[in-house]
Write a protein that holds these residues in place. Structure first.
Motif, PDB file in Angstrom:
ATOM      1  N   GLN A  62      -3.331 -10.323  -8.428  1.00 47.49           N
ATOM      2  CA  GLN A  62      -4.340  -9.595  -7.662  1.00 47.49           C
ATOM      3  C   GLN A  62      -4.731  -8.289  -8.371  1.00 47.49           C
ATOM      4  N   PHE A  63      -5.167  -8.415  -9.625  1.00 49.33           N
ATOM      5  CA  PHE A  63      -5.658  -7.241 -10.357  1.00 49.33           C
ATOM      6  C   PHE A  63      -7.149  -7.051 -10.066  1.00 49.33           C
ATOM      7  N   LEU A  64      -7.636  -5.866 -10.383  1.00 44.50           N
ATOM      8  CA  LEU A  64      -9.032  -5.535 -10.118  1.00 44.50           C
ATOM      9  C   LEU A  64      -9.920  -6.230 -11.139  1.00 44.50           C
ATOM     10  N   LYS A  65     -10.787  -7.113 -10.651  1.00 44.00           N
ATOM     11  CA  LYS A  65     -11.657  -7.881 -11.530  1.00 44.00           C
ATOM     12  C   LYS A  65     -13.026  -7.220 -11.605  1.00 44.00           C
ATOM     13  N   LYS A  66     -13.819  -7.729 -12.531  1.00 46.75           N
ATOM     14  CA  LYS A  66     -15.136  -7.167 -12.755  1.00 46.75           C
ATOM     15  C   LYS A  66     -16.021  -7.412 -11.541  1.00 46.75           C
ATOM     16  N   GLY A  67     -16.693  -6.361 -11.089  1.00 47.42           N
ATOM     17  CA  GLY A  67     -17.589  -6.468  -9.941  1.00 47.42           C
ATOM     18  C   GLY A  67     -16.920  -6.311  -8.598  1.00 47.42           C
ATOM     19  N   GLU A  68     -15.587  -6.119  -8.571  1.00 47.98           N
ATOM     20  CA  GLU A  68     -14.882  -5.965  -7.301  1.00 47.98           C
ATOM     21  C   GLU A  68     -14.626  -4.507  -6.937  1.00 47.98           C
ATOM     22  N   GLY A  69     -14.961  -3.592  -7.821  1.00 49.40           N
ATOM     23  CA  GLY A  69     -14.721  -2.181  -7.527  1.00 49.40           C
ATOM     24  C   GLY A  69     -15.723  -1.636  -6.516  1.00 49.40           C
ATOM     25  N   ILE A  70     -15.487  -0.394  -6.138  1.00 47.36           N
ATOM     26  CA  ILE A  70     -16.372   0.257  -5.177  1.00 47.36           C
ATOM     27  C   ILE A  70     -17.579   0.789  -5.937  1.00 47.36           C
ATOM     28  N   GLY A  71     -18.731   0.226  -5.672  1.00 49.39           N
ATOM     29  CA  GLY A  71     -19.949   0.647  -6.336  1.00 49.39           C
ATOM     30  C   GLY A  71     -20.733   1.645  -5.495  1.00 49.39           C
ATOM     31  N   GLN A  72     -21.805   2.141  -6.068  1.00 47.37           N
ATOM     32  CA  GLN A  72     -22.649   3.070  -5.328  1.00 47.37           C
ATOM     33  C   GLN A  72     -23.464   2.328  -4.285  1.00 47.37           C
TER      34      GLN A  72
END
Length: 254
Positions: A62-72
């Motif tokens: 369960q690592f942070l994948k591309k596009g799963e972060g908090i965006g604007q």
């Protein structure tokens, strides 16, 4: 002697005495309506603890994948573009056969002409002062006189020239004012002389009247001082009147 017959034996002394007046009712306590609403709306949070003793870690999958972060966040606007029929026509595309003509300027020939006309950079004079070929510039080294060959050597500085010019203008202005200065001595007219004489005589008469009203006996210091002061002023007025009467022409200084 009277006889009291006691029939009922259930009498108590506490019932005979007057009862104390009842206490006044207390004012009702203030209760906030908002507090009641908050208590009713508050939900009990069950099983509240201090947290985990050890923070549980996520598994490696369960690592942070591309596009799963908090965006604007995307800004939402209520603007709507209403297309009207008054838009300008779309410009037409140029025909594919015609191309933009390139300039026929011969840049090589222009560069050759510029190179032949340019002058070379002058060689700065230098001095070799050691056998190892150490080079130093002659300008600013002190080996050649430079300061005495400057065009402004031996001339007065510009600020001193301006200062001397300013001083000379002030002197000329003062000299002109002295030459064209009006005379301070002025002759008064006959009317002014007569008015001056009349005023002096009027003052003398007032002071003479005040002098004659003094007491005959001058036995105190204030009386003596006042009398001597009036005598001195009368004497001075008499001198001034005699001076004005004896001189028909009077000059004054302003």
């Amino acid at each position: 002697m009277s006889v009291v017959e006691i029939i009922h034996h259930d009498e108590v002394i506490y019932t005979i005495l007057d009862k104390p007046p009842p206490e006044p009712p207390k004012t009702p306590r203030y209760e906030s309506k908002l507090e009641k609403e908050l208590k009713e709306a508050k939900r009990p949070q069950l099983r509240r603890t201090f947290g985990y003793a050890e923070t549980p870690l996520k598994p490696p999958t369960q690592f942070l994948k591309k596009g799963e972060g908090i965006g604007q966040p995307i800004k939402e606007t209520d603007h709507k573009c209403y297309v009207s029929g008054n838009l300008p026509p779309v410009p037409k595309r140029p025909p594919p056969g015609k191309k933009q003509e390139k300039p026929t300027t011969n840049f090589r020939l222009i560069n050759i002409k510029k190179a032949t006309k340019t002058k070379g950079k002058p060689v700065e004079p230098r001095l070799v002062d050691t056998r190892d070929g150490h080079i130093k510039k002659i300008k600013g080294s002190g080996e050649v006189p430079e300061y005495c060959l400057r065009p402004d050597f031996g001339q007065m500085p510009a600020y001193l020239t301006k200062r001397n010019r300013r001083i000379q203008k002030a002197i000329e202005k003062m000299k002109y004012a002295e030459d064209n200065k009006e005379s301070l001595c002025k002759l008064i007219s006959a009317e002014d002389r007569q008015k001056l004489l009349d005023d002096l005589k009027h003052n003398w008469s007032l002071m003479q009247k005040a002098f004659l009203q003094l007491p005959m006996l001058t036995d105190t210091i204030p009386k003596i001082l006042r009398k001597t002061k009036l005598e001195a002023e009368l004497r001075q007025l008499e001198k001034d009147i005699a001076l004005v009467e004896s001189n028909p022409y009077i000059y004054i200084y302003e």
